[in-house]
Write an enzyme that holds these catalytic residues in place. Structure first.
Site, PDB file in Angstrom:
ATOM      1  N   ARG A 183       0.850  -1.187   0.000  1.00  0.00           N
ATOM      2  CA  ARG A 183       0.000   0.000   0.000  1.00  0.00           C
ATOM      3  C   ARG A 183       0.879   1.227   0.000  1.00  0.00           C
ATOM      4  NH1 ARG A 183      -4.572   0.960   4.451  1.00  0.00           N
ATOM      5  NH2 ARG A 183      -2.742   1.350   5.694  1.00  0.00           N
ATOM      6  N   THR A 198      -0.906   7.506  -0.947  1.00  0.00           N
ATOM      7  CA  THR A 198      -2.216   7.411  -1.617  1.00  0.00           C
ATOM      8  C   THR A 198      -3.091   6.310  -1.031  1.00  0.00           C
ATOM      9  OG1 THR A 198      -1.411   5.783  -3.200  1.00  0.00           O
ATOM     10  CG2 THR A 198      -1.108   8.106  -3.789  1.00  0.00           C
ATOM     11  N   ASP A 207       0.456  -2.817  12.389  1.00  0.00           N
ATOM     12  CA  ASP A 207       0.915  -3.225  11.043  1.00  0.00           C
ATOM     13  C   ASP A 207       1.231  -4.718  11.064  1.00  0.00           C
ATOM     14  OD1 ASP A 207       2.726  -3.822   8.816  1.00  0.00           O
ATOM     15  OD2 ASP A 207       2.609  -1.673   8.443  1.00  0.00           O
ATOM     16  N   ASP A 260       4.766  -5.854   9.712  1.00  0.00           N
ATOM     17  CA  ASP A 260       5.863  -5.499  10.627  1.00  0.00           C
ATOM     18  C   ASP A 260       5.839  -6.371  11.879  1.00  0.00           C
ATOM     19  OD1 ASP A 260       6.990  -3.571   9.031  1.00  0.00           O
ATOM     20  OD2 ASP A 260       5.857  -1.913   9.926  1.00  0.00           O
TER      21      ASP A 260
HETATM   22  C1  PRP Z   1      -1.122  -4.376   4.563  1.00  0.00           C
HETATM   23  C2  PRP Z   1      -1.976  -5.607   4.710  1.00  0.00           C
HETATM   24  C3  PRP Z   1      -2.806  -5.566   3.467  1.00  0.00           C
HETATM   25  C4  PRP Z   1      -3.016  -4.105   3.250  1.00  0.00           C
HETATM   26  C5  PRP Z   1      -4.380  -3.760   3.729  1.00  0.00           C
HETATM   27  O1  PRP Z   1      -0.078  -4.614   3.710  1.00  0.00           O
HETATM   28  O2  PRP Z   1      -1.237  -6.780   4.863  1.00  0.00           O
HETATM   29  O3  PRP Z   1      -2.176  -6.166   2.339  1.00  0.00           O
HETATM   30  O4  PRP Z   1      -2.037  -3.415   4.045  1.00  0.00           O
HETATM   31  O5  PRP Z   1      -4.679  -2.459   3.445  1.00  0.00           O
HETATM   32  P1  PRP Z   1      -5.765  -2.037   2.377  1.00  0.00           P
HETATM   33  O6  PRP Z   1      -6.977  -2.879   2.648  1.00  0.00           O
HETATM   34  O7  PRP Z   1      -5.991  -0.584   2.690  1.00  0.00           O
HETATM   35  O8  PRP Z   1      -5.214  -2.243   1.003  1.00  0.00           O
HETATM   36  P2  PRP Z   1       1.094  -3.556   3.473  1.00  0.00           P
HETATM   37  O9  PRP Z   1       0.798  -2.692   2.299  1.00  0.00           O
HETATM   38  O10 PRP Z   1       1.402  -2.855   4.752  1.00  0.00           O
HETATM   39  O11 PRP Z   1       2.295  -4.465   3.015  1.00  0.00           O
HETATM   40  P3  PRP Z   1       3.047  -5.632   3.813  1.00  0.00           P
HETATM   41  O12 PRP Z   1       2.107  -6.802   3.908  1.00  0.00           O
HETATM   42  O13 PRP Z   1       4.203  -5.903   2.916  1.00  0.00           O
HETATM   43  O14 PRP Z   1       3.471  -5.127   5.155  1.00  0.00           O
HETATM   44  N1  URA Z   2      -2.341  -2.780   7.083  1.00  0.00           N
HETATM   45  C1  URA Z   2      -1.981  -3.227   8.306  1.00  0.00           C
HETATM   46  O1  URA Z   2      -1.029  -4.000   8.444  1.00  0.00           O
HETATM   47  N2  URA Z   2      -2.690  -2.802   9.357  1.00  0.00           N
HETATM   48  C2  URA Z   2      -3.732  -1.973   9.252  1.00  0.00           C
HETATM   49  O2  URA Z   2      -4.375  -1.632  10.263  1.00  0.00           O
HETATM   50  C3  URA Z   2      -4.094  -1.514   7.972  1.00  0.00           C
HETATM   51  C4  URA Z   2      -3.374  -1.937   6.906  1.00  0.00           C
END
Ligand code: PRP
Ligand code: URA
Length: 209
Positions: free
Chosen positions: A104, A108, A200, A203
């Site tokens: 994400r 944006t 997160d 993380d």
């Molecule tokens: C997080 C999560 C989803 C997304 C959800 O991933 O694991 O994939 O955000 O958010 P959304 O519904 O608003 O799209 P992130 O982009 O943080 O990547 P990561 O899994 O690599 O940490």
């Molecule tokens: N992605 C995450 O990992 N946590 C949130 O709360 C939203 C998006």
């Protein structure tokens, strides 16, 4: 219209509370995500078709039941979806796994694709898209669109936590996709995190913050 299935089994809810706790470290967090995913997969696969098969017990021949129908594909959205894969594979060891890399954009909040590797016969499989967090829904929506463009048509979405905003987006864009979640939280905050949420997920799984 998508159906939202809330998995309210006491074990799932108990483990989810430990996942929410900010003092839960990466080792426990990873183990719990795997355990909750296994328990949830039990419900997600409840409608799998069965057929009768002959089996010979040590006593006599009889007719038992075996899973029939299409094969399963598990599609984690990278990175955090990876944490859910093993729990599901422990229940469905023959499932094939396809990876969709999306992150994400922090400005944006729109999903950016960076990787994709799917089973060759993805269009013939019943798919379970997995990601712990359904926040704006942008990532899950993009992953499902991508799979449909490759011929997939029987797709379920499994997450640990969902925000109302994410559910609404899936209902609007992919009304044929049912959502399985352990809880629907209150809302998103100003930077797109689920409130109260669990922070997160990527993380916390991988210890990157
Ligand atoms: C997080 C999560 C989803 C997304 C959800 O991933 O694991 O994939 O955000 O958010 P959304 O519904 O608003 O799209 P992130 O982009 O943080 O990547 P990561 O899994 O690599 O940490
Ligand atoms: N992605 C995450 O990992 N946590 C949130 O709360 C939203 C998006």
């Amino acid at each position: 219209m998508s159906t939202v299935h809330i998995i309210d089994h006491p074990l799932v809810q108990h483990k989810l509370t430990i996942l929410r706790d900010k003092n839960t470290g990466p080792k426990d967090f990873r183990e719990l995500v795997e355990e909750v995913s296994l328990l949830m997969a039990y419900e997600v696969t409840r409608d799998m078709p069965l057929e009768e098969v002959e089996v010979e017990t040590p006593i006599c021949k009889t007719v038992g039941k075996a899973i029939s129908g299409k094969k399963i594909g598990v599609i984690p959205i990278l990175r955090a979806g990876l944490g859910m894969v093993n729990g599901i594979l422990r229940l469905i060891p023959t499932a094939k796994v396809g990876h969709i890399g999306l992150y994400r954009d922090p400005e944006t909040l729109k999903p950016v694709e960076y990787y994709c590797k799917l089973p060759a016969d993805v269009e013939e499989r019943d798919l379970i898209v997995i990601d712990p967090m359904l926040a704006t829904g942008g990532s899950a929506c993009a992953a499902i669109k991508y799979l449909k463009e490759r011929g997939a048509h029987n797709i379920k979405l499994m997450c640990l936590l969902a925000a109302p905003e994410g559910i609404q987006l899936i209902e609007r864009e992919h009304p044929d996709v049912d959502i399985f979640t352990a809880a629907v939280d209150d809302r998103l905050n100003e930077i797109g995190y689920i409130v109260p949420g669990l922070g997160d997920a990527g993380d916390r799984l991988f210890g990157t913050k």
